[in-house]
Write a protein that holds these residues in place. Structure first.
Motif, mmCIF file in Angstrom:
data_model
loop_
_atom_site.group_PDB
_atom_site.id
_atom_site.type_symbol
_atom_site.label_atom_id
_atom_site.label_comp_id
_atom_site.label_asym_id
_atom_site.label_seq_id
_atom_site.Cartn_x
_atom_site.Cartn_y
_atom_site.Cartn_z
ATOM 1 N N SER A 1 0.833 -1.211 0.000
ATOM 2 C CA SER A 1 0.000 0.000 0.000
ATOM 3 C C SER A 1 0.866 1.259 0.000
ATOM 4 O O SER A 1 0.547 2.243 -0.684
ATOM 5 C CB SER A 1 -0.937 -0.001 1.209
ATOM 6 O OG SER A 1 -0.203 -0.086 2.422
ATOM 7 N N HIS A 2 1.974 1.239 0.754
ATOM 8 C CA HIS A 2 2.913 2.363 0.712
ATOM 9 C C HIS A 2 3.559 2.473 -0.665
ATOM 10 O O HIS A 2 3.737 3.565 -1.208
ATOM 11 C CB HIS A 2 4.004 2.192 1.772
ATOM 12 C CG HIS A 2 3.553 2.500 3.164
ATOM 13 N ND1 HIS A 2 3.248 3.781 3.584
ATOM 14 C CD2 HIS A 2 3.364 1.697 4.240
ATOM 15 C CE1 HIS A 2 2.906 3.757 4.861
ATOM 16 N NE2 HIS A 2 2.955 2.504 5.278
ATOM 17 N N GLN B 1 1.148 4.060 -3.230
ATOM 18 C CA GLN B 1 1.000 5.505 -3.045
ATOM 19 C C GLN B 1 2.232 6.256 -3.546
ATOM 20 O O GLN B 1 2.122 7.323 -4.166
ATOM 21 C CB GLN B 1 0.752 5.827 -1.572
ATOM 22 C CG GLN B 1 -0.611 5.388 -1.048
ATOM 23 C CD GLN B 1 -1.764 6.158 -1.685
ATOM 24 O OE1 GLN B 1 -1.578 7.224 -2.273
ATOM 25 N NE2 GLN B 1 -2.967 5.616 -1.571
ATOM 26 N N LYS B 2 3.398 5.713 -3.287
ATOM 27 C CA LYS B 2 4.630 6.368 -3.729
ATOM 28 C C LYS B 2 4.749 6.379 -5.246
ATOM 29 O O LYS B 2 5.153 7.387 -5.852
ATOM 30 C CB LYS B 2 5.848 5.675 -3.105
ATOM 31 C CG LYS B 2 6.023 5.970 -1.616
ATOM 32 C CD LYS B 2 7.245 5.249 -1.058
ATOM 33 C CE LYS B 2 7.452 5.590 0.415
ATOM 34 N NZ LYS B 2 7.819 7.016 0.595
ATOM 35 N N THR C 1 2.654 8.965 -7.054
ATOM 36 C CA THR C 1 3.140 10.346 -6.966
ATOM 37 C C THR C 1 4.560 10.510 -7.505
ATOM 38 O O THR C 1 5.123 11.603 -7.449
ATOM 39 C CB THR C 1 3.110 10.843 -5.505
ATOM 40 O OG1 THR C 1 3.906 9.979 -4.691
ATOM 41 C CG2 THR C 1 1.685 10.856 -4.971
ATOM 42 N N ILE D 1 -8.860 2.994 -4.334
ATOM 43 C CA ILE D 1 -8.134 4.198 -4.763
ATOM 44 C C ILE D 1 -8.544 4.550 -6.185
ATOM 45 O O ILE D 1 -8.655 3.688 -7.055
ATOM 46 C CB ILE D 1 -6.618 3.970 -4.695
ATOM 47 C CG1 ILE D 1 -6.180 3.687 -3.258
ATOM 48 C CG2 ILE D 1 -5.855 5.163 -5.259
ATOM 49 C CD1 ILE D 1 -4.731 3.246 -3.138
ATOM 50 N N HIS E 1 -7.209 7.016 -9.232
ATOM 51 C CA HIS E 1 -6.102 7.868 -9.671
ATOM 52 C C HIS E 1 -5.905 7.661 -11.162
ATOM 53 O O HIS E 1 -6.068 6.540 -11.665
ATOM 54 C CB HIS E 1 -4.830 7.502 -8.898
ATOM 55 C CG HIS E 1 -3.724 8.504 -9.023
ATOM 56 N ND1 HIS E 1 -2.936 8.615 -10.151
ATOM 57 C CD2 HIS E 1 -3.285 9.456 -8.150
ATOM 58 C CE1 HIS E 1 -2.053 9.580 -9.972
ATOM 59 N NE2 HIS E 1 -2.245 10.107 -8.765
ATOM 60 N N GLU F 1 7.106 1.812 5.094
ATOM 61 C CA GLU F 1 7.289 2.897 4.123
ATOM 62 C C GLU F 1 8.740 2.976 3.652
ATOM 63 O O GLU F 1 9.014 3.288 2.489
ATOM 64 C CB GLU F 1 6.862 4.228 4.734
ATOM 65 C CG GLU F 1 6.886 5.380 3.735
ATOM 66 C CD GLU F 1 6.344 6.672 4.301
ATOM 67 O OE1 GLU F 1 6.290 7.666 3.545
ATOM 68 O OE2 GLU F 1 5.962 6.698 5.493
#
Length: 220
Positions: free
Chosen positions: A17-18, A21-22, A25, A42, A44, A188
């Protein structure tokens, strides 16, 4: 700059999940293609989500295409229900997915394994991880990068009392200057290390111990 397409399995887990997200972005990636058993929830513009049954590869194997496969899939015996079920998730699903990715020409593979992974270990969990490591090294990837973190910490969807207690014990020992090779690592940090080593695609094989994972996460 040519942007990459990342493929992720285990995107709903602690590290995955981390990682997702990384990547969403990170300007170096054009798309994040995730293969999951349940929706991520999510939305996006870079996210492509495939909800699949890992037991039916014939239905999704042609979709496994991109520049790098990130494998963060994993479970516990308690959650899986048996050693056989855990083996299927921690070895069979991951190996089969990696094999199909290699056959489809995906050049780079990044795997979250475990500290003390050893195919001959007497401990079931570390034996599975070691067997998976040895198996994926033989696949026809241009580059295989394997991370061997210690105990993971972070916010999970489910409670794991044993890990909470174990983490507290290890942190106490670390303060005494003991067991530094087993200190907990935030999920993370592992996710960032995965991204960073994925760009070491000129290396045929990279294997990172706990302290090396910390260093890899800090290296752009």
């Amino acid at each position: 700059m040519i942007k990459k397409t990342a493929i992720i399995i285990g995107a709903t887990g602690l590290v995955g999940s981390h990682l997702l997200q990384k990547i969403l972005t990170d300007e170096r990636f054009a798309f994040a293609v995730v293969f999951v058993r349940r929706p991520t929830g999510i939305r996006h513009q870079k996210l492509i989500e495939h909800i699949i049954d890992f037991n039916e590869p014939e239905k999704w194997q042609q979709l496994v295409r991109g520049d790098v496969l990130f494998s963060a899939l994993g479970t516990t015996i308690k959650k899986a229900g048996s050693k056989e079920a855990q083996y299927k998730i921690d070895f069979t699903y991951q190996y089969n997915f990696a094999r199909l990715a290699a056959e489809n020409g995906v050049p780079v593979y990044v795997l979250v394994s475990s500290a003390m992974a050893n195919p001959n270990s007497r401990i079931f969990y570390t034996r599975i991880k070691g067997q998976l490591e040895e198996a994926v090294k033989k696949l026809l990837f241009k580059s295989v990068q394997i991370l061997q973190p210690g105990m993971l910490v972070g916010v999970r969807n489910e409670e794991r009392p044993g890990e909470i207690i174990g983490s507290a014990v290890i942190k106490f020992l670390n303060k005494l200057g003991i067991a530094k090779q087993q200190k907990p690592i935030d999920a993370e940090i592992v996710a960032q290390a995965m991204i960073n080593v994925s760009f070491r695609d000129n290396e045929k094989l990279g294997v990172y111990s706990l302290l090396q994972v910390f260093k890899a996460a800090a290296t752009d």
